[in-house]
Every structure is written in C-alpha cells, then in structure tokens.
Design a protein around this motif. Structure first.
Motif, PDB file in Angstrom:
ATOM      1  N   ILE A   1       0.841  -1.192   0.000  1.00  0.00           N
ATOM      2  CA  ILE A   1       0.000   0.000   0.000  1.00  0.00           C
ATOM      3  C   ILE A   1       0.881   1.249   0.000  1.00  0.00           C
ATOM      4  CG2 ILE A   1      -1.716   1.332   1.306  1.00  0.00           C
ATOM      5  CD1 ILE A   1      -2.587  -1.313   2.604  1.00  0.00           C
ATOM      6  N   ALA A   2       0.484   2.243  -0.787  1.00  0.00           N
ATOM      7  CA  ALA A   2       1.116   3.565  -0.737  1.00  0.00           C
ATOM      8  C   ALA A   2       0.016   4.600  -0.572  1.00  0.00           C
ATOM      9  CB  ALA A   2       1.921   3.841  -1.994  1.00  0.00           C
ATOM     10  N   THR A   3       0.266   5.593   0.270  1.00  0.00           N
ATOM     11  CA  THR A   3      -0.691   6.681   0.462  1.00  0.00           C
ATOM     12  C   THR A   3       0.031   8.006   0.283  1.00  0.00           C
ATOM     13  OG1 THR A   3      -0.323   6.938   2.844  1.00  0.00           O
ATOM     14  CG2 THR A   3      -1.992   5.326   2.165  1.00  0.00           C
TER      15      THR A   3
ATOM     16  N   ASN B   1       3.465  22.174   7.268  1.00  0.00           N
ATOM     17  CA  ASN B   1       3.172  21.055   8.161  1.00  0.00           C
ATOM     18  C   ASN B   1       3.910  19.819   7.655  1.00  0.00           C
ATOM     19  OD1 ASN B   1       2.012  18.823   9.446  1.00  0.00           O
ATOM     20  ND2 ASN B   1      -0.027  19.712   9.461  1.00  0.00           N
ATOM     21  N   PRO B   2       4.667  19.111   8.519  1.00  0.00           N
ATOM     22  CA  PRO B   2       5.402  17.927   8.067  1.00  0.00           C
ATOM     23  C   PRO B   2       4.507  16.798   7.561  1.00  0.00           C
ATOM     24  CG  PRO B   2       5.616  18.212  10.446  1.00  0.00           C
ATOM     25  CD  PRO B   2       4.886  19.412   9.914  1.00  0.00           C
ATOM     26  N   GLU B   3       3.217  16.845   7.887  1.00  0.00           N
ATOM     27  CA  GLU B   3       2.289  15.817   7.407  1.00  0.00           C
ATOM     28  C   GLU B   3       1.839  16.083   5.969  1.00  0.00           C
ATOM     29  OE1 GLU B   3       1.056  13.105   9.074  1.00  0.00           O
ATOM     30  OE2 GLU B   3       2.170  13.473  10.905  1.00  0.00           O
ATOM     31  N   THR B   4       2.164  17.266   5.428  1.00  0.00           N
ATOM     32  CA  THR B   4       1.755  17.626   4.078  1.00  0.00           C
ATOM     33  C   THR B   4       2.783  17.123   3.084  1.00  0.00           C
ATOM     34  OG1 THR B   4       0.612  19.573   4.882  1.00  0.00           O
ATOM     35  CG2 THR B   4       1.203  19.584   2.575  1.00  0.00           C
ATOM     36  N   ASN B   5       2.299  16.640   1.942  1.00  0.00           N
ATOM     37  CA  ASN B   5       3.156  16.110   0.882  1.00  0.00           C
ATOM     38  C   ASN B   5       4.009  14.944   1.379  1.00  0.00           C
ATOM     39  OD1 ASN B   5       2.032  17.910  -0.866  1.00  0.00           O
ATOM     40  ND2 ASN B   5       3.709  19.355  -0.768  1.00  0.00           N
ATOM     41  N   ASN B   6       3.382  14.107   2.178  1.00  0.00           N
ATOM     42  CA  ASN B   6       4.027  12.922   2.720  1.00  0.00           C
ATOM     43  C   ASN B   6       3.546  11.702   1.937  1.00  0.00           C
ATOM     44  OD1 ASN B   6       5.445  11.278   4.573  1.00  0.00           O
ATOM     45  ND2 ASN B   6       3.578  10.938   5.729  1.00  0.00           N
ATOM     46  N   VAL B   7       4.498  10.922   1.413  1.00  0.00           N
ATOM     47  CA  VAL B   7       4.177   9.655   0.765  1.00  0.00           C
ATOM     48  C   VAL B   7       4.586   8.545   1.716  1.00  0.00           C
ATOM     49  CG1 VAL B   7       4.660   8.136  -1.184  1.00  0.00           C
ATOM     50  CG2 VAL B   7       4.456  10.598  -1.545  1.00  0.00           C
ATOM     51  N   SER B   8       3.660   7.644   1.998  1.00  0.00           N
ATOM     52  CA  SER B   8       3.921   6.526   2.908  1.00  0.00           C
ATOM     53  C   SER B   8       3.757   5.218   2.152  1.00  0.00           C
ATOM     54  CB  SER B   8       2.943   6.540   4.084  1.00  0.00           C
ATOM     55  OG  SER B   8       3.043   7.741   4.801  1.00  0.00           O
ATOM     56  N   VAL B   9       4.695   4.297   2.341  1.00  0.00           N
ATOM     57  CA  VAL B   9       4.622   2.969   1.741  1.00  0.00           C
ATOM     58  C   VAL B   9       4.587   1.943   2.863  1.00  0.00           C
ATOM     59  CG1 VAL B   9       5.777   1.281   0.257  1.00  0.00           C
ATOM     60  CG2 VAL B   9       5.864   3.714  -0.315  1.00  0.00           C
ATOM     61  N   LEU B  10       3.592   1.070   2.808  1.00  0.00           N
ATOM     62  CA  LEU B  10       3.470  -0.022   3.775  1.00  0.00           C
ATOM     63  C   LEU B  10       3.658  -1.327   3.014  1.00  0.00           C
ATOM     64  CD1 LEU B  10       1.224   2.348   4.551  1.00  0.00           C
ATOM     65  CD2 LEU B  10       0.921   0.812   6.474  1.00  0.00           C
TER      66      LEU B  10
ATOM     67  N   ILE C   1       6.967   3.403   5.682  1.00  0.00           N
ATOM     68  CA  ILE C   1       8.175   4.117   5.281  1.00  0.00           C
ATOM     69  C   ILE C   1       7.679   5.456   4.743  1.00  0.00           C
ATOM     70  CG2 ILE C   1      10.165   4.139   3.743  1.00  0.00           C
ATOM     71  CD1 ILE C   1       9.764   1.006   3.606  1.00  0.00           C
ATOM     72  N   ASN C   2       8.044   6.559   5.401  1.00  0.00           N
ATOM     73  CA  ASN C   2       7.516   7.881   5.058  1.00  0.00           C
ATOM     74  C   ASN C   2       8.573   8.728   4.378  1.00  0.00           C
ATOM     75  OD1 ASN C   2       4.923   7.525   6.425  1.00  0.00           O
ATOM     76  ND2 ASN C   2       6.160   7.507   8.283  1.00  0.00           N
ATOM     77  N   THR C   3       8.155   9.430   3.335  1.00  0.00           N
ATOM     78  CA  THR C   3       9.031  10.342   2.610  1.00  0.00           C
ATOM     79  C   THR C   3       8.275  11.636   2.341  1.00  0.00           C
ATOM     80  OG1 THR C   3      10.116   8.496   1.498  1.00  0.00           O
ATOM     81  CG2 THR C   3      10.403  10.656   0.517  1.00  0.00           C
ATOM     82  N   THR C   4       8.912  12.763   2.607  1.00  0.00           N
ATOM     83  CA  THR C   4       8.312  14.053   2.296  1.00  0.00           C
ATOM     84  C   THR C   4       8.756  14.476   0.900  1.00  0.00           C
ATOM     85  OG1 THR C   4       8.297  14.680   4.614  1.00  0.00           O
ATOM     86  CG2 THR C   4       8.105  16.454   3.022  1.00  0.00           C
ATOM     87  N   VAL C   5       7.803  14.920   0.091  1.00  0.00           N
ATOM     88  CA  VAL C   5       8.064  15.329  -1.281  1.00  0.00           C
ATOM     89  C   VAL C   5       7.969  16.847  -1.367  1.00  0.00           C
ATOM     90  CG1 VAL C   5       7.254  15.159  -3.667  1.00  0.00           C
ATOM     91  CG2 VAL C   5       7.101  13.172  -2.140  1.00  0.00           C
ATOM     92  N   ASP C   6       9.011  17.483  -1.914  1.00  0.00           N
ATOM     93  CA  ASP C   6       8.976  18.930  -2.126  1.00  0.00           C
ATOM     94  C   ASP C   6       8.261  19.190  -3.441  1.00  0.00           C
ATOM     95  OD1 ASP C   6       9.334  21.627  -2.466  1.00  0.00           O
ATOM     96  OD2 ASP C   6      11.514  21.565  -2.369  1.00  0.00           O
ATOM     97  N   ASN C   7       7.072  19.739  -3.349  1.00  0.00           N
ATOM     98  CA  ASN C   7       6.255  19.982  -4.532  1.00  0.00           C
ATOM     99  C   ASN C   7       6.063  21.485  -4.755  1.00  0.00           C
ATOM    100  OD1 ASN C   7       4.817  18.979  -6.737  1.00  0.00           O
ATOM    101  ND2 ASN C   7       2.878  19.150  -5.661  1.00  0.00           N
ATOM    102  N   GLY C   8       7.050  22.257  -4.407  1.00  0.00           N
ATOM    103  CA  GLY C   8       6.992  23.700  -4.636  1.00  0.00           C
ATOM    104  C   GLY C   8       5.930  24.415  -3.832  1.00  0.00           C
ATOM    105  N   GLY C   9       5.538  23.852  -2.696  1.00  0.00           N
ATOM    106  CA  GLY C   9       4.538  24.483  -1.852  1.00  0.00           C
ATOM    107  C   GLY C   9       3.106  24.125  -2.210  1.00  0.00           C
ATOM    108  N   PHE C  10       2.920  23.311  -3.250  1.00  0.00           N
ATOM    109  CA  PHE C  10       1.578  22.888  -3.640  1.00  0.00           C
ATOM    110  C   PHE C  10       1.283  21.530  -3.034  1.00  0.00           C
ATOM    111  CE2 PHE C  10       2.994  25.733  -6.985  1.00  0.00           C
ATOM    112  CZ  PHE C  10       1.923  26.599  -7.070  1.00  0.00           C
ATOM    113  N   PRO C  11       0.090  21.329  -2.487  1.00  0.00           N
ATOM    114  CA  PRO C  11      -0.238  20.035  -1.890  1.00  0.00           C
ATOM    115  C   PRO C  11      -0.411  18.950  -2.950  1.00  0.00           C
ATOM    116  CG  PRO C  11      -2.140  21.490  -1.804  1.00  0.00           C
ATOM    117  CD  PRO C  11      -0.991  22.307  -2.323  1.00  0.00           C
ATOM    118  N   LEU C  12       0.061  17.764  -2.633  1.00  0.00           N
ATOM    119  CA  LEU C  12      -0.140  16.618  -3.519  1.00  0.00           C
ATOM    120  C   LEU C  12      -1.603  16.217  -3.496  1.00  0.00           C
ATOM    121  CD1 LEU C  12       2.966  14.469  -2.541  1.00  0.00           C
ATOM    122  CD2 LEU C  12       2.710  15.944  -4.527  1.00  0.00           C
TER     123      LEU C  12
END
Length: 75
Positions: A21-23, A32-41, A53-64
């Motif tokens: 699963i990925a979210t 917020n560190p919870e924003t633009n977070n990709v999690s893989v289970l 496994i959590n990774t933060t994605v820099d999306n130029g300030g736009f929410p994923l």
C-alpha cells in the motif's frame, strides 16, 4: 501514514508477490510535516503490513492530490 491521506494505491512494490500500500497526504498547510508525505506499507508476507516508510516530497509548496504506481522498467 499522514493525518490527511488524499489518495491510496495498491501494488506489489518489492516484487514479493504480495500487494503493498502507498498513500499520499497532501491537504493542509505546506509547512506542516504531514503535508506532501508519501507513505509505503510493505506487505508482511500475507500477515499484515510492516511499519510505514515515510518520505516528504517537495512539490513547490503545492499540496499533492494523487498517487500513481507504474512499472517503468518492466521488471
């Protein structure tokens, strides 16, 4: 997994024959560190899932908003 998941994808990310699963959490404040977070289970061989496994994605300030899983090298 972040507090506000906005999309989920199920695929076999580690080629073990079990669905993983990925979210993505993209709603909220970009600082917020919870924003633009990709999690893989990863699937625990059919008996539940491992810790995320959590990774933060820099999306130029736009929410994923969405997440897509593709096999780009056909392995």
């Amino acid at each position: 997994v972040g507090n506000n998941p906005v999309d989920v994808v199920v695929a076999d990310f580690n080629a073990d024959g079990f669905a993983d699963i990925a979210t993505v959490s993209g709603a909220g404040n970009p600082t917020n560190p919870e924003t633009n977070n990709v999690s893989v289970l990863l699937n625990n061989l059919g008996s539940g899932f491992q810790n995320a496994i959590n990774t933060t994605v820099d999306n130029g300030g736009f929410p994923l908003r969405s997440l897509v899983a593709v096999n780009v090298n056909s392995d």
